[in-house]
Motif scaffolding. Sequence first.
Motif, PDB file in Angstrom:
ATOM      1  N   MET A 114      14.288  11.377   9.956  1.00  0.00           N
ATOM      2  CA  MET A 114      13.952  10.242  10.776  1.00  0.00           C
ATOM      3  C   MET A 114      12.645   9.581  10.298  1.00  0.00           C
ATOM      4  O   MET A 114      12.497   8.388  10.415  1.00  0.00           O
ATOM      5  CB  MET A 114      13.855  10.716  12.231  1.00  0.00           C
ATOM      6  CG  MET A 114      13.791   9.602  13.213  1.00  0.00           C
ATOM      7  SD  MET A 114      15.347   8.708  13.210  1.00  0.00           S
ATOM      8  CE  MET A 114      15.285   7.933  14.743  1.00  0.00           C
ATOM      9  N   LYS A 115      11.712  10.404   9.759  1.00  0.00           N
ATOM     10  CA  LYS A 115      10.452   9.856   9.259  1.00  0.00           C
ATOM     11  C   LYS A 115      10.682   8.946   8.059  1.00  0.00           C
ATOM     12  O   LYS A 115      10.027   7.927   7.911  1.00  0.00           O
ATOM     13  CB  LYS A 115       9.485  10.976   8.891  1.00  0.00           C
ATOM     14  CG  LYS A 115       8.830  11.639  10.059  1.00  0.00           C
ATOM     15  CD  LYS A 115       7.784  12.611   9.574  1.00  0.00           C
ATOM     16  CE  LYS A 115       7.052  13.215  10.764  1.00  0.00           C
ATOM     17  NZ  LYS A 115       5.961  14.092  10.332  1.00  0.00           N
ATOM     18  N   LYS A 116      11.624   9.327   7.195  1.00  0.00           N
ATOM     19  CA  LYS A 116      11.926   8.504   6.022  1.00  0.00           C
ATOM     20  C   LYS A 116      12.464   7.146   6.453  1.00  0.00           C
ATOM     21  O   LYS A 116      12.124   6.119   5.870  1.00  0.00           O
ATOM     22  CB  LYS A 116      12.937   9.202   5.118  1.00  0.00           C
ATOM     23  CG  LYS A 116      12.392  10.369   4.366  1.00  0.00           C
ATOM     24  CD  LYS A 116      13.414  10.956   3.441  1.00  0.00           C
ATOM     25  CE  LYS A 116      12.844  12.137   2.697  1.00  0.00           C
ATOM     26  NZ  LYS A 116      13.804  12.716   1.756  1.00  0.00           N
ATOM     27  N   PHE A 117      13.329   7.153   7.486  1.00  0.00           N
ATOM     28  CA  PHE A 117      13.889   5.893   7.981  1.00  0.00           C
ATOM     29  C   PHE A 117      12.789   5.005   8.561  1.00  0.00           C
ATOM     30  O   PHE A 117      12.760   3.796   8.336  1.00  0.00           O
ATOM     31  CB  PHE A 117      14.971   6.183   9.040  1.00  0.00           C
ATOM     32  CG  PHE A 117      15.641   4.957   9.560  1.00  0.00           C
ATOM     33  CD1 PHE A 117      16.521   4.235   8.771  1.00  0.00           C
ATOM     34  CD2 PHE A 117      15.376   4.495  10.846  1.00  0.00           C
ATOM     35  CE1 PHE A 117      17.131   3.097   9.239  1.00  0.00           C
ATOM     36  CE2 PHE A 117      15.976   3.364  11.326  1.00  0.00           C
ATOM     37  CZ  PHE A 117      16.873   2.664  10.525  1.00  0.00           C
ATOM     38  N   GLY A 118      11.841   5.614   9.287  1.00  0.00           N
ATOM     39  CA  GLY A 118      10.715   4.867   9.855  1.00  0.00           C
ATOM     40  C   GLY A 118       9.835   4.270   8.776  1.00  0.00           C
ATOM     41  O   GLY A 118       9.386   3.127   8.877  1.00  0.00           O
ATOM     42  N   LYS A 119       9.565   5.045   7.716  1.00  0.00           N
ATOM     43  CA  LYS A 119       8.767   4.540   6.604  1.00  0.00           C
ATOM     44  C   LYS A 119       9.484   3.393   5.890  1.00  0.00           C
ATOM     45  O   LYS A 119       8.861   2.424   5.480  1.00  0.00           O
ATOM     46  CB  LYS A 119       8.456   5.663   5.613  1.00  0.00           C
ATOM     47  CG  LYS A 119       7.417   6.635   6.086  1.00  0.00           C
ATOM     48  CD  LYS A 119       7.111   7.662   5.007  1.00  0.00           C
ATOM     49  CE  LYS A 119       6.057   8.628   5.466  1.00  0.00           C
ATOM     50  NZ  LYS A 119       5.719   9.607   4.421  1.00  0.00           N
ATOM     51  N   MET A 120      10.815   3.538   5.756  1.00  0.00           N
ATOM     52  CA  MET A 120      11.593   2.483   5.105  1.00  0.00           C
ATOM     53  C   MET A 120      11.545   1.191   5.926  1.00  0.00           C
ATOM     54  O   MET A 120      11.349   0.106   5.386  1.00  0.00           O
ATOM     55  CB  MET A 120      13.041   2.936   4.925  1.00  0.00           C
ATOM     56  CG  MET A 120      13.875   1.956   4.114  1.00  0.00           C
ATOM     57  SD  MET A 120      15.517   2.550   3.746  1.00  0.00           S
ATOM     58  CE  MET A 120      16.287   2.461   5.341  1.00  0.00           C
TER      59      MET A 120
END
Length: 118
Positions: free
Chosen positions: A1-7
């Motif tokens: 989920m953190k990767k999606f937020g960073k993206m």
Amino acid sequence: MKKFGKMIKGILKIWFFYLIVCLAILPLYHKRADEENRECERVLNMAGQERILNIENNVDALVWRLRLIESAKENIMLSIFDFCDDNSGQDMMAALLNAADRGVKVQILVDGMEKIIK
């Protein structure tokens, strides 16, 4: 989920940068109408000199042709690829006829004609 937020944050940063460039920076380099009119007068006053002007769209090209025809004093030698019986073609013919009525020698070389005679 953190990767999606960073993206998503990265995409929003790029989008925000794009908005700043398009809405704030690019209009600073756009010519204003008064600058364009001064350029037009400068070009038209260069009688007898060879010159080139980059015209980016058909409407502006028609306006320039009509201005040049109107400013002609002795002769017009028009070489054109295609001449149509539409509003712009009729505007050109009217301007050329008006120039001929003023005593300007008008010569036309047309490569293609479409529906001239109805």
